[in-house]
Design an enzyme around this catalytic site. Structure first.
Site, PDB file in Angstrom:
ATOM      1  N   TRP A 516      -5.450  44.296 -53.492  1.00 37.92           N
ATOM      2  CA  TRP A 516      -5.473  44.606 -54.416  1.00 37.92           C
ATOM      3  C   TRP A 516      -6.061  43.503 -55.816  1.00 37.92           C
ATOM      4  O   TRP A 516      -6.167  43.055 -56.556  1.00 37.92           O
ATOM      5  CB  TRP A 516      -3.678  44.493 -56.043  1.00 37.92           C
ATOM      6  CG  TRP A 516      -2.618  45.022 -55.047  1.00 37.92           C
ATOM      7  CD1 TRP A 516      -2.537  46.408 -55.582  1.00 37.92           C
ATOM      8  CD2 TRP A 516      -2.422  44.798 -53.526  1.00 37.92           C
ATOM      9  NE1 TRP A 516      -1.421  47.067 -54.698  1.00 37.92           N
ATOM     10  CE2 TRP A 516      -1.452  46.275 -53.332  1.00 37.92           C
ATOM     11  CE3 TRP A 516      -2.158  43.573 -52.686  1.00 37.92           C
ATOM     12  CZ2 TRP A 516      -0.600  45.957 -52.194  1.00 37.92           C
ATOM     13  CZ3 TRP A 516      -1.000  43.817 -52.191  1.00 37.92           C
ATOM     14  CH2 TRP A 516      -0.384  45.437 -51.493  1.00 37.92           C
ATOM     15  N   ASP A 517      -6.918  42.920 -55.398  1.00 43.23           N
ATOM     16  CA  ASP A 517      -8.208  41.353 -55.912  1.00 43.23           C
ATOM     17  C   ASP A 517      -6.782  40.421 -56.790  1.00 43.23           C
ATOM     18  O   ASP A 517      -6.645  39.431 -57.490  1.00 43.23           O
ATOM     19  CB  ASP A 517      -8.816  42.213 -57.078  1.00 43.23           C
ATOM     20  CG  ASP A 517      -9.882  41.144 -57.191  1.00 43.23           C
ATOM     21  OD1 ASP A 517      -9.989  39.973 -56.685  1.00 43.23           O
ATOM     22  OD2 ASP A 517     -10.089  40.889 -58.572  1.00 43.23           O
ATOM     23  N   TYR A 518      -6.036  39.924 -55.718  1.00 42.41           N
ATOM     24  CA  TYR A 518      -4.581  39.181 -55.950  1.00 42.41           C
ATOM     25  C   TYR A 518      -5.003  38.178 -55.496  1.00 42.41           C
ATOM     26  O   TYR A 518      -3.943  36.936 -55.098  1.00 42.41           O
ATOM     27  CB  TYR A 518      -3.434  39.225 -56.152  1.00 42.41           C
ATOM     28  CG  TYR A 518      -2.554  40.657 -56.866  1.00 42.41           C
ATOM     29  CD1 TYR A 518      -3.014  40.651 -58.269  1.00 42.41           C
ATOM     30  CD2 TYR A 518      -1.278  40.951 -56.400  1.00 42.41           C
ATOM     31  CE1 TYR A 518      -2.574  41.790 -58.878  1.00 42.41           C
ATOM     32  CE2 TYR A 518      -1.099  42.109 -57.115  1.00 42.41           C
ATOM     33  CZ  TYR A 518      -0.910  42.316 -58.706  1.00 42.41           C
ATOM     34  OH  TYR A 518      -0.775  43.183 -58.951  1.00 42.41           O
TER      35      TYR A 518
END
Length: 835
Positions: A516-518
């Site tokens: 999630w591009d976290y």
């Protein structure tokens, strides 16, 4: 004439609601829109036929909508407004004599008009009651807590109270000042003292994400700041007068392979008294000649890998450019006792004198420059450099770097390197794909391609000699089927390295198998906490997904509880999702969205958002990206981002700006590993994911009229007790003045990016909201006490200091932010209390 116009408007609304409501119902959403659409259609037809009973039918539709709205969302004004606002306005127009003129049956018209008037009156009463309801959490810290005695701070001994030496004031990254002149009682009296303009503003030729994110440093009555173009400017912090500037002669990289153009700050180092031995002088060169040599080091050639071929910067057969590693002088300590380290977007790290801005010879040779492209695989100009100020110790300078997100599996390496602080010689390197190989790499070798990077600001504990790095991911962010065990271990984590050797002390992962591009965006804040009478060396780590982890900075073990909780399953073909994710005792994870949380300016665009919501894959936070399209909430804009949080080490309070924006993430199958899939020729290659099975299409979750599809508030300020994890307040923050077509000052809680600071005086300051204000808050309650209008977006973190005149100053940079679309500018503004 007015009656048929209003009736036709109602009929158009009816048709939209009937068609959209039927679609929404078939998708599994609410059937109410179909019902109200039918009622509106009947009312419109009756009014067109001049039957006064149409007024009654409309009143029934209005009251039904009001009852349904209150049932769905309670007395939340901003949630009620789109459901009933349009119908309320049309109802008022129906009451006008000009609209009712010509309707049949004058007697019944009076009764029906009265019924409609009553419906409008009830609606207005409900709206008025909802307007008065408090939002958020309106608690406070006790007066006793606020009166806590001053305590010894981590890494603060070398920083005088009235100065700001590093991005987070000290190497500990607390963003806390011990100054007390400005308090909650007098902050409202702050006034602008001086304003300076850098003369460098982004334009159409610059990358889209050209942003002013700099926090000014204040040392020895000098203020140091950098522009997105690498220019370093030194000001008198009391008057705002320019003392000197350093222009690195930036060779701006190609926009097609450059995602970011920013400089969050420079790094300062004082070597103390010079040693007795003379420094090696090197060549007898002027400063202009040294600068010319530095500029000649810029790497302009590109490797023949997919991203460069697609961008037209290389042919498939082109070799990887070999960049010579720099060597410094043996006795370079005697040069530039006080120095600044300047990262540039063309891949250099330059050492300059903090006294006059001249280049420091010896660091990397005669030109005072280390070329960060040395030993890099897949050289791609613009795709790698240090956007954040490096960490300085008494021996080394530690440099991470931003690598373009989602460009290619053949991206440069995210290696973390330590250079001798005087000579620039490579001391160690941490390549997360080869974590044990920390000895300096051989001259002709290259680091691992596409290794996870650390792009944000790091922290340092000089007593432990440990550097704490927020870690990112390899590309692509949204597909992890090809990740190695080492990549899985170090991605999206807090990584603690021994600063002298680069060896791993510990690692704590904040997201397992991140899709999630976290990546961890925030500088960890180091603080000693007293919990149940025991003093604990702690670290506070905010994250994009909304968790704030409090860890023991010696061991990496949680200080406040962290539990593994189940998350939605089901990833794209060839990938998988982790069964659980770590949830902290301090969590700003928002409730899972449902259809009733959708929003819009009117009932119509809210309906459109509900249809979009039903079409997306979504089971809550950590729902995997998909070809169908997935709702990601919180989105990769982050609940917290590079602005991080501020911590008060005396009161043991955290002050932050949680932000809530949903995004969509759609996987687009790639036909091959080299052709463009989601971009056009000449556009930046971001999200192409060359070499991966999927490209990615990502965007904020917006309505057809450009408003967020999830209801407000979208931004808050919050205060947390770090000893218990309790959130004492969470107040709606910011207006839509600079986001709406009209400058309406509605306090809806707006997104922001940039960090807060707090002071011993009991106030917090923040300028990062997307309305153009800098604000002062009561740290005890979170209440806004002061604000001042900015000439452009203030998406940066302020600093505070003591001027030569004895006054405490607040300084803010307002240069705008490319990716949020705030107004561009170049202003540096200082505030103080009246003399």
């Amino acid at each position: 004439m007015l009656r048929p116009v209003i009736a036709w408007l109602i009929l158009l609304c009816s048709l939209f609601c009937v068609a959209g409501g039927a679609w929404l119902g078939l998708l599994g959403g609410s059937w109410f829109y179909l019902l109200v659409g039918l009622l509106l259609g009947v009312a419109a037809c009756l009014l067109l036929a001049r039957h006064a009973i149409g007024l009654m039918v409309y009143a029934v539709a209005l009251l039904a909508t009001l009852a349904w709205a209150v049932w769905e969302v309670g007395f939340d004004w901003w949630a009620l407004a789109p459901r009933g606002g349009l119908l309320f306005v049309l109802g008022l127009l129906l009451l006008l004599p000009a609209t009712r003129r010509g309707l049949h049956s004058a007697t019944s018209q009076i009764a029906y008009t009265g019924l409609l008037g009553l419906a409008l009156l009830v609606s207005a009463g409900v709206a008025g009651y909802a307007w008065l309801q408090p939002q958020g959490i309106n608690g406070a810290f006790s007066e006793e807590r606020m009166a806590s005695a001053s305590s010894e701070q981590v890494a603060a001994a070398a920083v005088p109270d009235g100065e700001w030496h590093a991005y987070g004031r000290t190497a500990a990254g607390q963003r806390f000042s011990p100054l007390t002149q400005i308090t909650a009682n007098n902050v409202s009296e702050l006034q602008e003292v001086w304003r300076y303009n850098t003369g460098q503003i982004r334009d159409a030729d610059d990358p889209g994400e050209t942003t002013y994110e700099v926090t000014p440093l204040v040392v020895d009555e000098r203020m140091y700041l950098c522009t997105p173009f690498g220019t370093v400017i030194t000001l008198d912090p009391t008057s705002g007068e320019e003392l000197w500037r350093f222009d690195p002669q930036l060779r701006q990289p190609p926009t097609v392979t450059t995602q970011h153009m920013t400089c969050r700050g420079v790094s300062y180092h004082d070597a103390g008294a010079q040693p007795a031995e003379a420094a090696e002088s090197g060549a007898a060169l002027s400063n202009a000649e040294r600068l010319q040599l530095s500029a000649q080091e810029i790497t302009a050639k590109a490797a023949g890998v997919a991203q460069n071929v697609a961008a037209g910067q290389a042919a498939p057969s082109d070799p990887n450019p070999r960049v010579r590693r720099d060597s410094g002088y043996a006795n370079a300590r005697g040069v530039c006792q006080k120095r600044l380290f300047v990262p540039t977007s063309d891949g250099r790290l330059i050492a300059i004198s903090a006294e006059d801005g001249s280049i420091c010879p010896g660091f990397g040779g005669d030109d005072g420059t280390v070329n960060l492209w040395a030993n890099m695989p897949n050289v791609t100009p613009g795709s790698y450099y240090s956007t954040s100020p490096p960490v300085v110790t008494d021996k080394v300078i530690i440099v991470g770097g931003a690598v373009n997100d989602n460009a290619s599996t053949t991206s440069p390496s995210g290696v973390i390197r330590a250079f001798d602080i005087y000579t620039g010689d490579l001391v160690w390197n941490f390549d997360s794909k080869k974590p044990d190989a920390t000895a300096p790499i051989a001259e002709g070798d290259t680091y691992s391609e596409n290794a996870p990077n650390s792009w944000s600001v790091s922290s340092y504990d000089p007593e432990l000699d440990i550097v704490y790095l927020p870690m990112g991911n390899q590309s692509p962010d949204q597909f992890g089927g090809n990740r190695s065990a080492a990549v899985e271990k170090y991605s999206s984590s807090i990584l603690a390295l021994h600063a002298s050797t680069g060896q791993v002390a510990w690692v704590f992962q904040t997201v397992h198998h991140d899709l999630w591009d976290y990546d961890v965006p925030s500088q960890p804040s180091l603080i000693d906490l007293t919990i149940q009478g025991q003093r604990i060396p702690a670290l506070v780590a905010p994250t994009k997904q909304g968790e704030i982890y409090v860890l023991n900075r010696v061991t990496g073990e949680p200080v406040l509880p962290v539990t593994e909780e189940p998350v939605p399953q089901g990833a794209a073909e060839g990938d998988f999702t982790a069964p659980t994710q770590p949830v902290s005792a301090i969590s700003f994870n928002p409730p899972t969205l449902t259809g009733k949380d959708m929003w819009g300016a009117t009932l119509l665009d809210q309906l459109a958002c509900r249809i979009q919501f039903q079409q997306l894959k979504y089971g809550g936070r950590y729902t995997a990206p998909s070809e169908q399209g997935t709702l990601v909430y919180p989105g990769n804009f982050g609940t917290f981002n590079w602005g991080a949080v501020a911590v008060d080490p005396d009161r043991q309070i955290l002050f932050g700006m949680p932000v809530y924006l949903a995004f969509t993430s759609t996987l687009v199958p790639r036909a091959d590993g080299t052709s463009r899939t989601v971009t056009k020729e000449g556009e930046p290659i971001i999200n192409e994911n060359f070499g991966a099975p999927y490209a990615t299409s990502m965007a904020p979750f917006m309505s057809p009229v450009g408003l967020p599809c999830q209801q407000p508030a979208w931004g808050y300020v919050a205060g947390v007790d770090l000893t218990t994890g309790e959130t004492r307040y969470q107040r709606v923050n910011g207006t839509v003045r600079d986001l709406a077509p009209l400058p309406l000052p509605f306090k809806m809680g707006v997104p922001g990016i940039g960090g807060p600071i707090v002071t011993r005086g009991g106030v917090a300051f923040l300028s990062g909201t997307m309305d153009y204000y800098v604000r002062g808050y009561d740290l005890r309650t979170g209440e806004e006490l002061w604000r001042s209008r900015l000439p452009a977006g203030g998406q940066a973190t302020p600093s505070t200091y003591l001027g030569a005149d004895g006054r405490q100053y607040l300084v803010v940079v307002a240069g705008g932010h490319g990716s949020t679309g705030t107004k561009a500018g170049d202003a540096v503004i200082a505030y103080a209390l009246p003399k």
